[in-house]
Design an enzyme around this catalytic site. Sequence first.
Site, mmCIF file in Angstrom:
data_model
loop_
_atom_site.group_PDB
_atom_site.id
_atom_site.type_symbol
_atom_site.label_atom_id
_atom_site.label_comp_id
_atom_site.label_asym_id
_atom_site.label_seq_id
_atom_site.Cartn_x
_atom_site.Cartn_y
_atom_site.Cartn_z
ATOM 1 N N GLY A 12 0.835 -1.204 0.000
ATOM 2 C CA GLY A 12 0.000 0.000 0.000
ATOM 3 C C GLY A 12 0.870 1.255 0.000
ATOM 4 O O GLY A 12 1.842 1.346 0.740
ATOM 5 N N ILE A 136 0.742 3.072 6.752
ATOM 6 C CA ILE A 136 -0.069 3.849 7.691
ATOM 7 C C ILE A 136 -0.549 2.947 8.843
ATOM 8 O O ILE A 136 -1.037 3.421 9.848
ATOM 9 C CB ILE A 136 -1.267 4.506 6.977
ATOM 10 C CG1 ILE A 136 -2.206 3.465 6.360
ATOM 11 C CG2 ILE A 136 -0.805 5.539 5.943
ATOM 12 C CD1 ILE A 136 -3.496 4.059 5.815
ATOM 13 N N ASP A 137 -0.360 1.595 8.689
ATOM 14 C CA ASP A 137 -0.798 0.655 9.732
ATOM 15 C C ASP A 137 0.176 0.624 10.908
ATOM 16 O O ASP A 137 -0.173 0.171 12.006
ATOM 17 C CB ASP A 137 -0.905 -0.764 9.167
ATOM 18 C CG ASP A 137 -1.850 -0.858 7.974
ATOM 19 O OD1 ASP A 137 -1.805 -1.882 7.265
ATOM 20 O OD2 ASP A 137 -2.589 0.112 7.747
ATOM 21 N N MET A 179 -8.336 2.702 8.270
ATOM 22 C CA MET A 179 -7.638 1.444 7.924
ATOM 23 C C MET A 179 -6.787 0.948 9.110
ATOM 24 O O MET A 179 -7.020 1.348 10.246
ATOM 25 C CB MET A 179 -6.766 1.680 6.678
ATOM 26 C CG MET A 179 -7.582 1.857 5.411
ATOM 27 S SD MET A 179 -6.492 2.093 3.992
ATOM 28 C CE MET A 179 -7.574 1.553 2.665
ATOM 29 N N GLY A 180 -5.797 0.054 8.748
ATOM 30 C CA GLY A 180 -4.964 -0.409 9.855
ATOM 31 C C GLY A 180 -4.825 -1.914 9.897
ATOM 32 O O GLY A 180 -4.060 -2.437 10.698
ATOM 33 N N GLU A 231 -10.822 -0.568 10.830
ATOM 34 C CA GLU A 231 -11.451 -1.476 9.850
ATOM 35 C C GLU A 231 -11.368 -2.929 10.311
ATOM 36 O O GLU A 231 -12.206 -3.747 9.967
ATOM 37 C CB GLU A 231 -10.772 -1.335 8.485
ATOM 38 C CG GLU A 231 -9.306 -1.762 8.494
ATOM 39 C CD GLU A 231 -8.654 -1.727 7.107
ATOM 40 O OE1 GLU A 231 -7.450 -2.037 7.046
ATOM 41 O OE2 GLU A 231 -9.338 -1.452 6.104
ATOM 42 N N ARG A 294 -24.307 8.575 11.393
ATOM 43 C CA ARG A 294 -23.660 8.770 10.090
ATOM 44 C C ARG A 294 -22.236 8.222 10.118
ATOM 45 O O ARG A 294 -21.608 8.164 11.167
ATOM 46 C CB ARG A 294 -23.625 10.253 9.720
ATOM 47 C CG ARG A 294 -24.963 10.931 9.694
ATOM 48 C CD ARG A 294 -26.018 10.192 8.919
ATOM 49 N NE ARG A 294 -25.694 10.107 7.508
ATOM 50 C CZ ARG A 294 -26.286 10.902 6.603
ATOM 51 N NH1 ARG A 294 -27.156 11.806 7.002
ATOM 52 N NH2 ARG A 294 -25.994 10.806 5.344
HETATM 53 O O1 F6P Z 1 -1.460 -1.946 4.439
HETATM 54 C C1 F6P Z 1 -1.968 -0.751 4.243
HETATM 55 C C2 F6P Z 1 -3.439 -0.783 3.946
HETATM 56 O O2 F6P Z 1 -3.821 0.492 3.681
HETATM 57 C C3 F6P Z 1 -4.315 -1.400 5.049
HETATM 58 O O3 F6P Z 1 -4.595 -0.486 6.069
HETATM 59 C C4 F6P Z 1 -5.545 -1.774 4.262
HETATM 60 O O4 F6P Z 1 -6.282 -2.788 4.900
HETATM 61 C C5 F6P Z 1 -4.933 -2.289 2.980
HETATM 62 O O5 F6P Z 1 -3.702 -1.632 2.826
HETATM 63 C C6 F6P Z 1 -5.771 -2.014 1.763
HETATM 64 O O6 F6P Z 1 -5.178 -2.711 0.735
HETATM 65 P P1 F6P Z 1 -5.385 -2.333 -0.806
HETATM 66 O O7 F6P Z 1 -4.609 -1.121 -1.065
HETATM 67 O O8 F6P Z 1 -4.814 -3.519 -1.540
HETATM 68 O O9 F6P Z 1 -6.845 -2.185 -1.016
#
Ligand code: F6P
Length: 374
Positions: A12, A136-137, A179-180, A231, A294
Amino acid sequence: MKKKIALVTGGGDCPGINAFLASAVRRGSKEYGAEFVGVRNAFAGLASDNPEQFLVPLDIDSVVGLENRSSTILESSRFNPFTDENVARGYPEKMQANLRKLGISGILGTGGNDTILSASRLEKTGFPTVMAPKSIDNDVSGTDVMLGFRTAIYFGAQAARSTADSARAHRRISLVEVMGRQAGWLALEIGVASGADLITIPEREVNLTELCAEVKNIYVNKKYVNLVVAEGTSIPYDDPVITRARKESAVVRALLEESPELDTFGNPKLGGISQILRRVLIIELGLKKIEEVRTTDLGFTLRGLPPQADDINLGIRFGIRACDILLAENRSGVMVGINGLEIKEVSYEEALKPKTVNRSDRELKALGVFISSH
Ligand code: F6P
């Protein structure tokens, strides 16, 4: 002899990667007279039939001003050359043959756990690699922070704070999803910095009955509630609250019936927990109007951001150290990292130990994390 080094950016994308690339090229060219070539799409580019098409020559002039740019100029992929299927297809050998053919003697790169795993496997075949942690995780060990994390927190907190103000103005329950993956660092730090009433993280399974009671309690007293949800938040799908929501909401049924897609490293594609929690809260709190709850999914907005100074500094320091290790000390098979203010290095084995939120319930509760009693 002049060394030719390949630069790859896998997994990512996130802020700070380009600062690493610019710094590595400057350091390696100026200090060690090395030649650099970027490879687009990471290991997919390296293992392709026409690797030349994926090459991006990089020199001191071409990286001017690159530090401030968002995402990665080398694009990326989650291609895994070492799956059983790809090994059977001969991708590792093809990659090595391409590296030899292109006269490349080492790889510097950025990656999260999956890309570092691929680099460690390439290293085991005898090809030198040095990696810098990016995500970012913030879920890789051996470093306090990964590239991109600080910028994501900074903007994520602003975004979550602004949804909080809107929720207050409209007396609503606001769910901000971030995310994460399986680590709650992003949700935790965005939640704390944005003053969220409640934060849910993957490391603490949520008892939905208790969560709904807590949200109701805050809602009755404050007239609005702000939640930041990771997430990867885990909810027990046999929970009676979910059974009820499944019965009453087509959206919940659809989201629960959809089996998560897996990427080439076996990671489930996450996203959508806030939509399930929204319906659960409406049903369990007996809210008349759907608009009382929301959601805002920050998702990819936190990946494609221009880097903050922290990530530019970190990218530049990682680039210098990675270059010195590979080109001056002729060592490889390590990941650079930062502990406190010091740039350090760890083995890939150490780096690949998952780093999830390891704080006490007592501290997490004080920070606003929802901790179920049952
Ligand atoms: O690993 C970074 C990340 O942004 C995670 O937080 C997220 O679950 C995943 O990548 C999303 O993956 P992709 O970019 O393949 O949709």
